[in-house]
Design a protein around this motif. Structure first.
Motif, short mmCIF file in Angstrom:
data_model
loop_
_atom_site.label_atom_id
_atom_site.label_comp_id
_atom_site.label_asym_id
_atom_site.label_seq_id
_atom_site.Cartn_x
_atom_site.Cartn_y
_atom_site.Cartn_z
N LEU A 83 32.33 35.64 43.50
CA LEU A 83 32.86 36.41 44.62
C LEU A 83 32.89 35.58 45.90
O LEU A 83 33.28 36.07 46.96
CB LEU A 83 32.01 37.67 44.84
CG LEU A 83 31.93 38.62 43.64
CD1 LEU A 83 31.03 39.82 43.95
CD2 LEU A 83 33.32 39.12 43.23
N ASP A 84 32.45 34.32 45.79
CA ASP A 84 32.47 33.43 46.96
C ASP A 84 32.44 31.98 46.44
O ASP A 84 31.42 31.31 46.52
CB ASP A 84 31.26 33.73 47.84
CG ASP A 84 31.35 33.02 49.19
OD1 ASP A 84 32.32 32.25 49.40
OD2 ASP A 84 30.46 33.23 50.03
N LEU A 85 33.58 31.56 45.93
CA LEU A 85 33.67 30.27 45.22
C LEU A 85 33.14 29.10 46.05
O LEU A 85 32.41 28.26 45.54
CB LEU A 85 35.13 30.01 44.83
CG LEU A 85 35.42 28.70 44.13
CD1 LEU A 85 34.72 28.61 42.79
CD2 LEU A 85 36.93 28.51 43.95
N HIS A 86 33.48 29.06 47.33
CA HIS A 86 33.14 27.89 48.14
C HIS A 86 31.65 27.83 48.48
O HIS A 86 31.17 26.80 48.96
CB HIS A 86 34.00 27.84 49.40
CG HIS A 86 35.45 27.58 49.08
ND1 HIS A 86 36.40 27.36 50.03
CD2 HIS A 86 36.11 27.49 47.90
CE1 HIS A 86 37.58 27.16 49.47
NE2 HIS A 86 37.43 27.24 48.18
N ASN A 87 30.94 28.95 48.28
CA ASN A 87 29.49 28.93 48.45
C ASN A 87 28.79 29.16 47.11
O ASN A 87 27.71 29.75 47.06
CB ASN A 87 29.06 30.00 49.46
CG ASN A 87 29.49 29.61 50.86
OD1 ASN A 87 29.18 28.51 51.32
ND2 ASN A 87 30.25 30.47 51.51
N MET A 106 39.93 44.83 36.40
CA MET A 106 40.14 46.09 35.68
C MET A 106 41.18 45.89 34.58
O MET A 106 41.03 46.38 33.46
CB MET A 106 40.63 47.18 36.66
CG MET A 106 39.59 47.67 37.64
SD MET A 106 38.19 48.42 36.82
CE MET A 106 38.94 49.92 36.20
N SER A 107 42.25 45.17 34.93
CA SER A 107 43.32 44.93 33.98
C SER A 107 42.80 44.13 32.78
O SER A 107 43.09 44.43 31.62
CB SER A 107 44.45 44.19 34.71
OG SER A 107 45.56 44.01 33.89
N SER A 141 38.35 33.09 55.09
CA SER A 141 38.43 34.02 53.96
C SER A 141 37.56 33.56 52.81
O SER A 141 37.47 32.36 52.54
CB SER A 141 39.87 34.12 53.43
OG SER A 141 40.71 34.62 54.40
N ARG A 142 36.96 34.53 52.11
CA ARG A 142 36.21 34.21 50.89
C ARG A 142 37.19 34.02 49.75
O ARG A 142 38.22 34.68 49.68
CB ARG A 142 35.28 35.36 50.55
CG ARG A 142 33.98 35.26 51.28
CD ARG A 142 32.87 35.92 50.48
NE ARG A 142 32.92 37.37 50.62
CZ ARG A 142 32.27 38.18 49.81
NH1 ARG A 142 31.56 37.71 48.80
NH2 ARG A 142 32.33 39.48 50.00
N ILE A 143 36.82 33.16 48.83
CA ILE A 143 37.68 32.90 47.67
C ILE A 143 37.00 33.46 46.43
O ILE A 143 35.82 33.18 46.16
CB ILE A 143 37.95 31.38 47.50
CG1 ILE A 143 38.49 30.76 48.80
CG2 ILE A 143 38.89 31.14 46.32
CD1 ILE A 143 39.79 31.35 49.33
N ASN A 155 42.32 37.61 47.86
CA ASN A 155 42.64 39.02 48.05
C ASN A 155 41.71 39.90 47.20
O ASN A 155 41.84 39.96 45.98
CB ASN A 155 44.11 39.26 47.68
CG ASN A 155 44.56 40.65 48.06
OD1 ASN A 155 44.10 41.63 47.50
ND2 ASN A 155 45.45 40.73 49.02
N GLN A 156 40.79 40.59 47.89
CA GLN A 156 39.79 41.37 47.17
C GLN A 156 40.42 42.45 46.30
O GLN A 156 40.02 42.66 45.15
CB GLN A 156 38.81 42.01 48.17
CG GLN A 156 37.67 42.75 47.49
CD GLN A 156 36.71 43.39 48.47
OE1 GLN A 156 36.64 43.02 49.63
NE2 GLN A 156 35.97 44.37 47.99
N GLY A 157 41.43 43.12 46.83
CA GLY A 157 42.09 44.20 46.08
C GLY A 157 42.73 43.67 44.81
O GLY A 157 42.63 44.28 43.73
N LEU A 158 43.40 42.53 44.92
CA LEU A 158 44.04 41.94 43.74
C LEU A 158 42.98 41.50 42.73
O LEU A 158 43.15 41.69 41.52
CB LEU A 158 44.92 40.74 44.13
CG LEU A 158 45.57 40.02 42.95
CD1 LEU A 158 46.56 40.93 42.23
CD2 LEU A 158 46.27 38.74 43.41
N PHE A 159 41.87 40.97 43.23
CA PHE A 159 40.81 40.52 42.33
C PHE A 159 40.24 41.72 41.57
O PHE A 159 40.09 41.67 40.34
CB PHE A 159 39.71 39.80 43.12
CG PHE A 159 38.80 38.98 42.25
CD1 PHE A 159 39.27 37.87 41.58
CD2 PHE A 159 37.46 39.33 42.10
CE1 PHE A 159 38.43 37.11 40.77
CE2 PHE A 159 36.62 38.57 41.30
CZ PHE A 159 37.10 37.46 40.63
#
Ligand code: SAM
Length: 212
Positions: free
Chosen positions: A178-182, A164-165, A202-204, A155-159
């Motif tokens: 931003l793209d763990l599997h690649n 930020m947090s 989906s990207r991980i 989830n890009q928004g959660l990431f």
């Protein structure tokens, strides 16, 4: 996580005290007694059906793992896997992460894993995200000094909100993909959700953050 009503789940969890820690507050400050060794302790919050920690516990026998999951009806599937595999370094806890300070004292935990945590996309629900400031404070209160949070999500928004947090809290970012599997990250063990979402394209996203 789709919840199915499993009225028998509570009884089943209670009948395997060797795998499901029954009174976790009793072990605060002395988790090494539960595992019978002084190995590091890594916990996954929101462990779901336990696929990730099962793989981690098999791959790393010198690390102890506890999977923490709110719902009986979900964690009972992790228990089924554990019964089949009989891993001595993997236990389960059916508790809410907001209460972690009742069960662990400062330094009990060496690493926190968060995998595919519920995104709570609406701004008014941001306090429920497991990477919100109040949760970071809880993790800091139970982790060793310079303890780490390893996080994966699709989830890009959660990431974005999690980074930020972390930044607002003063955590040091040690790894971002931003793209763990690649990426060239080695030894990734997939979670249930990771397998499902990555098979749909989906990207991980993945990060490692460390307390100062
Ligand atoms: N980590 C698993 C995976 O990647 O396949 C499951 C992901 S699922 C979307 C998120 C899980 O976190 C759910 O099983 C949910 O019940 C659990 N969860 C959410 N908030 C929690 C909390 N405060 N304490 C413990 N578990 C929680």
């Amino acid at each position: 996580m789709r919840l199915r009503n499993k009225p028998w789940a509570k009884d089943k969890l209670e009948s395997y005290p060797q795998y499901v820690v029954a009174n976790p507050a009793d072990h605060k400050g002395k988790w090494h007694e539960v595992f019978g060794n002084n190995h590091p302790l890594h916990i996954e919050i929101g462990t779901g059906k336990g696929r990730f920690l099962l793989g981690m516990a098999k791959a790393n026998p010198d690390i102890n793992y506890i999977g923490i999951e709110l719902y009986e009806s979900v964690i009972v599937s992790a228990l089924d896997r554990l019964i089949e595999e009989e891993l001595p370094n993997f236990k389960l806890m059916n508790v809410n992460a907001v209460d972690l300070r009742d069960f662990f004292e400062k330094g009990d935990v060496d690493r926190v894993y968060l995998n595919f945590s519920d995104p709570w996309p609406k701004k008014r629900h941001e306090k429920r995200r497991l990477t919100y400031q109040s949760f970071l404070k809880i993790y800091e209160d139970i982790l060793v000094d310079k303890g780490e949070i390893h996080f994966k999500t699709d989830n890009q928004g959660l990431f974005e909100s999690s980074l930020m947090s972390y930044s607002e809290y003063g955590l040091i970012l040690k790894y971002i993909s931003l793209d763990l599997h690649n990426s060239d990250f080695e030894g990734n063990i997939m979670t249930e959700y990771e397998e499902k979402f990555s098979s749909r394209g989906s990207r991980i996203y993945r990060s490692e953050a460390q307390f100062r």
